[in-house]
Motif scaffolding. Structure first.
Motif, mmCIF file in Angstrom:
data_model
loop_
_atom_site.group_PDB
_atom_site.id
_atom_site.type_symbol
_atom_site.label_atom_id
_atom_site.label_comp_id
_atom_site.label_asym_id
_atom_site.label_seq_id
_atom_site.Cartn_x
_atom_site.Cartn_y
_atom_site.Cartn_z
ATOM 1 N N ALA A 79 0.835 -1.204 0.000
ATOM 2 C CA ALA A 79 0.000 0.000 0.000
ATOM 3 C C ALA A 79 0.870 1.253 0.000
ATOM 4 O O ALA A 79 0.630 2.191 -0.761
ATOM 5 C CB ALA A 79 -0.931 -0.017 1.216
ATOM 6 N N ALA A 80 1.881 1.257 0.853
ATOM 7 C CA ALA A 80 2.738 2.436 0.942
ATOM 8 C C ALA A 80 3.420 2.712 -0.396
ATOM 9 O O ALA A 80 3.466 3.849 -0.863
ATOM 10 C CB ALA A 80 3.782 2.250 2.041
ATOM 11 N N ALA A 81 3.931 1.662 -1.031
ATOM 12 C CA ALA A 81 4.652 1.853 -2.296
ATOM 13 C C ALA A 81 3.725 2.385 -3.375
ATOM 14 O O ALA A 81 4.055 3.350 -4.076
ATOM 15 C CB ALA A 81 5.284 0.537 -2.734
ATOM 16 N N VAL A 82 2.558 1.786 -3.484
ATOM 17 C CA VAL A 82 1.636 2.211 -4.550
ATOM 18 C C VAL A 82 1.176 3.649 -4.327
ATOM 19 O O VAL A 82 1.245 4.496 -5.227
ATOM 20 C CB VAL A 82 0.418 1.255 -4.620
ATOM 21 N N ILE A 83 0.754 3.957 -3.094
ATOM 22 C CA ILE A 83 0.257 5.313 -2.831
ATOM 23 C C ILE A 83 1.382 6.334 -3.007
ATOM 24 O O ILE A 83 1.202 7.370 -3.654
ATOM 25 C CB ILE A 83 -0.338 5.410 -1.407
ATOM 26 N N ALA A 84 2.540 6.027 -2.453
ATOM 27 C CA ALA A 84 3.645 6.989 -2.523
ATOM 28 C C ALA A 84 3.987 7.306 -3.973
ATOM 29 O O ALA A 84 4.149 8.471 -4.346
ATOM 30 C CB ALA A 84 4.868 6.444 -1.786
ATOM 31 N N VAL A 85 4.070 6.291 -4.801
ATOM 32 C CA VAL A 85 4.451 6.523 -6.190
ATOM 33 C C VAL A 85 3.341 7.242 -6.952
ATOM 34 O O VAL A 85 3.595 8.140 -7.745
ATOM 35 C CB VAL A 85 4.836 5.195 -6.859
ATOM 36 N N LEU A 86 2.090 6.889 -6.663
ATOM 37 C CA LEU A 86 0.968 7.554 -7.347
ATOM 38 C C LEU A 86 0.964 9.053 -7.081
ATOM 39 O O LEU A 86 0.755 9.851 -7.992
ATOM 40 C CB LEU A 86 -0.367 6.951 -6.879
ATOM 41 N N ILE A 87 1.201 9.435 -5.835
ATOM 42 C CA ILE A 87 1.130 10.867 -5.552
ATOM 43 C C ILE A 87 2.463 11.565 -5.803
ATOM 44 O O ILE A 87 2.483 12.765 -6.030
ATOM 45 C CB ILE A 87 0.623 11.159 -4.118
ATOM 46 N N ALA A 88 3.552 10.819 -5.801
ATOM 47 C CA ALA A 88 4.855 11.469 -5.996
ATOM 48 C C ALA A 88 5.146 11.736 -7.468
ATOM 49 O O ALA A 88 5.819 12.703 -7.793
ATOM 50 C CB ALA A 88 5.968 10.612 -5.391
ATOM 51 N N THR A 89 4.643 10.866 -8.352
ATOM 52 C CA THR A 89 4.998 11.015 -9.765
ATOM 53 C C THR A 89 4.584 12.377 -10.340
ATOM 54 O O THR A 89 5.429 13.046 -10.939
ATOM 55 C CB THR A 89 4.403 9.860 -10.589
ATOM 56 N N PRO A 90 3.313 12.816 -10.154
ATOM 57 C CA PRO A 90 2.974 14.130 -10.709
ATOM 58 C C PRO A 90 3.832 15.248 -10.129
ATOM 59 O O PRO A 90 4.291 16.130 -10.853
ATOM 60 C CB PRO A 90 1.505 14.321 -10.299
ATOM 61 N N MET A 91 4.074 15.187 -8.824
ATOM 62 C CA MET A 91 4.873 16.233 -8.208
ATOM 63 C C MET A 91 6.311 16.197 -8.716
ATOM 64 O O MET A 91 6.905 17.240 -9.001
ATOM 65 C CB MET A 91 4.859 16.093 -6.689
ATOM 66 N N ALA A 92 6.844 15.007 -8.851
ATOM 67 C CA ALA A 92 8.217 14.882 -9.352
ATOM 68 C C ALA A 92 8.308 15.483 -10.752
ATOM 69 O O ALA A 92 9.304 16.117 -11.107
ATOM 70 C CB ALA A 92 8.634 13.417 -9.379
ATOM 71 N N TYR A 93 7.258 15.297 -11.523
ATOM 72 C CA TYR A 93 7.243 15.848 -12.873
ATOM 73 C C TYR A 93 7.367 17.370 -12.822
ATOM 74 O O TYR A 93 8.207 17.973 -13.504
ATOM 75 C CB TYR A 93 5.956 15.435 -13.590
ATOM 76 N N VAL A 94 6.561 17.984 -11.973
ATOM 77 C CA VAL A 94 6.590 19.445 -11.866
ATOM 78 C C VAL A 94 7.956 19.905 -11.358
ATOM 79 O O VAL A 94 8.557 20.846 -11.876
ATOM 80 C CB VAL A 94 5.463 19.932 -10.929
ATOM 81 N N VAL A 95 8.455 19.224 -10.336
ATOM 82 C CA VAL A 95 9.742 19.613 -9.753
ATOM 83 C C VAL A 95 10.858 19.505 -10.788
ATOM 84 O O VAL A 95 11.732 20.358 -10.877
ATOM 85 C CB VAL A 95 10.056 18.722 -8.528
ATOM 86 N N ALA A 96 10.812 18.467 -11.603
ATOM 87 C CA ALA A 96 11.891 18.247 -12.568
ATOM 88 C C ALA A 96 11.807 19.217 -13.741
ATOM 89 O O ALA A 96 12.824 19.638 -14.284
ATOM 90 C CB ALA A 96 11.841 16.810 -13.083
ATOM 91 N N ARG A 97 10.593 19.581 -14.128
ATOM 92 C CA ARG A 97 10.443 20.363 -15.346
ATOM 93 C C ARG A 97 10.467 21.865 -15.110
ATOM 94 O O ARG A 97 10.649 22.636 -16.029
ATOM 95 C CB ARG A 97 9.128 19.998 -16.037
ATOM 96 N N ARG A 98 10.230 22.324 -13.895
ATOM 97 C CA ARG A 98 10.119 23.751 -13.668
ATOM 98 C C ARG A 98 11.033 24.223 -12.572
ATOM 99 O O ARG A 98 11.157 23.582 -11.557
ATOM 100 C CB ARG A 98 8.684 24.096 -13.253
ATOM 101 N N ARG A 99 11.587 25.374 -12.794
ATOM 102 C CA ARG A 99 12.434 25.960 -11.760
ATOM 103 C C ARG A 99 11.622 26.951 -10.956
ATOM 104 O O ARG A 99 11.920 28.127 -10.930
ATOM 105 C CB ARG A 99 13.642 26.640 -12.391
ATOM 106 N N THR A 100 10.571 26.502 -10.320
ATOM 107 C CA THR A 100 9.752 27.417 -9.535
ATOM 108 C C THR A 100 10.214 27.388 -8.090
ATOM 109 O O THR A 100 11.052 26.572 -7.697
ATOM 110 C CB THR A 100 8.279 26.990 -9.578
ATOM 111 N N ARG A 101 9.638 28.305 -7.310
ATOM 112 C CA ARG A 101 9.970 28.338 -5.893
ATOM 113 C C ARG A 101 9.529 27.035 -5.230
ATOM 114 O O ARG A 101 10.199 26.504 -4.360
ATOM 115 C CB ARG A 101 9.261 29.521 -5.233
#
Lengths: 277, 320
Positions: A79-101
């Protein structure tokens, strides 16, 4: 190239010493797991069991609720692995693609969270989970594991996202694909192996985790495998060596198998995350 | 670019694409995308705030209260009283000292051993694959199992360590984990063993990023192995080496499970790391406020150490 023979001999000697150092505790665990009580009590222990037996494994299952514990571990880690990856992937995308605050704040949080002594986190979490009646429950543990897995999941996933050239997405956009369509049909397939590797890594870390489980789970039927394993060591540190070794060996097998599969991807992912941040 | 064409099969590659990719970065259709960004971030941001940042701040607050478990009287704000008590708590500072000895004692030998192994694995040696395979074991094992396994090795009667020592004529057995003098070195050895693979793999990756030509050029110029290491290998490896060392120091200082299983902090507190001390304080004696104060002190010290380290690292980076 042009390494001299004595130098080569020295290298092989050193390598052999490393191999022995890495292997011997594990071999000893195996040896102990298959020894009958008579040999375990012997004053001159041997490497190879003279009379190998599976009795320790049976006794381990008899003494402690290992099956239930393994099931709890499996549930919590999955459960932890699935949930963590599901919610982390979109955020990781934003973090990787944008140099925002925001991206900088997240990166900062990932670094800081590595430096954290978990007592400072577990005491308030314990109180909060207690009020929510989630103490001594696997779902409560899953909540903690998700947050605990997020930093490195973000870190690894952001590394994988950076490895996907932005030109690909822009090309898709020029070809008329919408943003969501681009993400789903161009980015996601390229990220898939990285996502799987991250999930497996999160799974193993949760499967192996001890501290949170020790604090949050009180009754044997709720506890995870690492916590139940410590019950084999008695209050005075006296242990039934055979069953202890057998149970410990069994608890390691899933991690070993999964780790053998993903080891290369993990190091790759962590390092791309580390080098390009 | 070949991967680019392979990865988007529906449309054939065409020249305009490439231009669009390079030159028009500002013209991307992303005006509305910033709202999209929030939508993507929230699923992770909310749990982070609620279950990590929030509890953290709550934990810091708790350090200024007399919070205890299972008490009926309401929790009181007591200001810096916990910290004043902590200042005079010799047991805590003793555990702090043990934590430092442990962290340095594990990190330094581990780094040297890992560096040696990484250098070996970077050579064309026959048993390389075996070493890589074996290196997975300590890494993948639950810390609890590592602890249990080494208890079996250290076992005074049935353990392999004493038997081996007897075999090579180094005298009778010892109870390594319960000897006042031997307990800390014994657990440190386990710490070194357990963390070596990660460090090795990180360093190996660093080594493999060093351009081969540099080595060959240096060899042609007549540089010996040591000189080549100093002038070519080490400069390239330094950033990774520093980062992994800093992380290892912090992780080790904060470690818990391994020593909990090996000695539970004994004998006589000789291996009681700060985390073990705080755990006992919080969950055995129920002193939540006091234990939270310990956590705060640990964070403060780690932060200062990290800041000093990073400042030094940045300065070193300017020189290079």
């Amino acid at each position: 190239m042009r390494t001299s023979t004595p130098a080569r001999a020295g290298q092989y000697t050193a390598l052999l010493a490393y191999l022995v150092f890495l292997a011997f505790p594990f071999l000893w665990l195996l040896s102990t797991a298959f020894k009958p009580p008579r040999e375990l009590g012997s004053l001159h222990p041997t490497w190879i069991p003279e009379d190998p037996t599976l009795a320790n494994f049976r006794q381990a299952f008899d003494e402690q609720p290992l099956l239930q514990a393994a099931l709890n571990s499996l549930l919590a880690a999955l459960a932890a692995a699935v949930i963590a990856v599901l919610i982390a992937t979109p955020m990781a995308y934003v973090v990787a693609r944008r140099r925002t605050r925001l991206a900088k704040a997240v990166t900062g949080w990932v670094v800081v969270s590595q430096a954290f002594p978990f007592v400072l986190l577990i005491i308030p979490l314990f109180l909060v989970l207690k009020n929510l009646r989630l103490i001594n429950s696997v779902p409560g543990l899953v909540l903690v594991y998700v947050v605990w897995a997020l930093p490195f999941a973000l870190w690894m996933l952001a590394g994988y996202v950076r490895a996907v050239p932005p030109e690909l997405e822009e090309a898709a956009a020029v070809d008329g694909a919408g943003r969501l369509r681009t993400l789903v049909s161009v980015t996601a397939p390229l990220l898939a192996p990285g996502i799987v590797a991250t999930a497996l890594f999160a799974f193993i870390t949760a499967w192996n985790e001890f501290f949170f489980a020790l604090v949050l789970l009180k009754t044997p039927e709720k506890q995870t495998l690492p916590v139940v394993l410590t019950h084999f060591i008695g209050a005075e540190g006296v242990a039934d060596l055979g069953p202890l070794a057998a149970a410990a060996f069994l608890a390691t097998l899933p991690s070993l198998v999964v780790f053998a599969i993903i080891q290369r991807r993990i190091t790759g992912g962590m390092l791309t995350g580390a080098v390009k941040s | 670019m070949t991967t680019a064409t392979e990865a988007s099969p529906p449309s054939p590659p065409s020249p305009p694409r490439r231009r669009a990719g390079r030159g028009t970065g500002g013209r991307r259709p992303r005006q509305a995308a910033d709202h999209g960004a929030w939508f993507l971030v929230l699923p992770a941001l909310i749990p982070i705030l609620v279950l990590s940042v929030g509890p953290l701040l709550y934990g810091i607050l708790l350090a200024f209260t007399d919070a205890q478990s299972g008490r009926t009287a309401p929790t009181q704000w007591i200001g810096a009283l916990n910290f004043r008590d902590l200042l005079h708590d010799t047991l805590f500072w003793e555990s702090f000292r043990i934590g430092l000895v442990w962290a340095v004692g594990v990190t330094v030998p581990q780094f040297l051993l890992a560096l040696g192994l990484a250098l070996l694995l970077n050579q064309d040696l026959r048993l390389r694959w075996l070493a890589r395979a074996l290196a997975i074991i300590p890494w993948a094992m639950p810390e609890v199992v590592v602890g249990i396994m080494w208890r079996l090795v250290y076992n005074p009667d049935a353990g392999i360590l004493n038997e081996t020592l007897r075999d090579i004529g180094l005298g009778g057995g010892r109870d390594w984990l319960s000897g006042l003098a031997t307990a800390l070195p014994a657990v440190i050895l386990v710490g070194v063993w357990a963390g070596m693979p990660q460090t090795t793999v990180a360093l190996l990756a660093g080594l493999q990023n060093t351009p081969r030509e540099l080595h060959e050029a240096a060899a042609v110029d007549g540089a010996g192995p040591w000189r080549r290491f100093r002038t070519v290998t080490w400069p390239a490896l330094k950033p990774i080496a520093l980062a992994i060392t800093a992380l290892n120091l912090i992780w080790n200082f904060n470690s818990f499970a391994l020593v909990y299983v090996l000695t539970s902090g004994g004998p006589g507190g000789r291996t009681r790391l700060p985390m073990l001390f705080a755990y006992e304080e919080a969950f055995r004696y129920g002193q939540f406020g006091y234990a939270a104060a310990m956590g705060c002190v640990m964070v403060a010290v780690i932060s200062i150490a990290l800041a000093v380290f990073l400042a030094g690292r940045l300065k070193g980076g300017d020189d290079a």
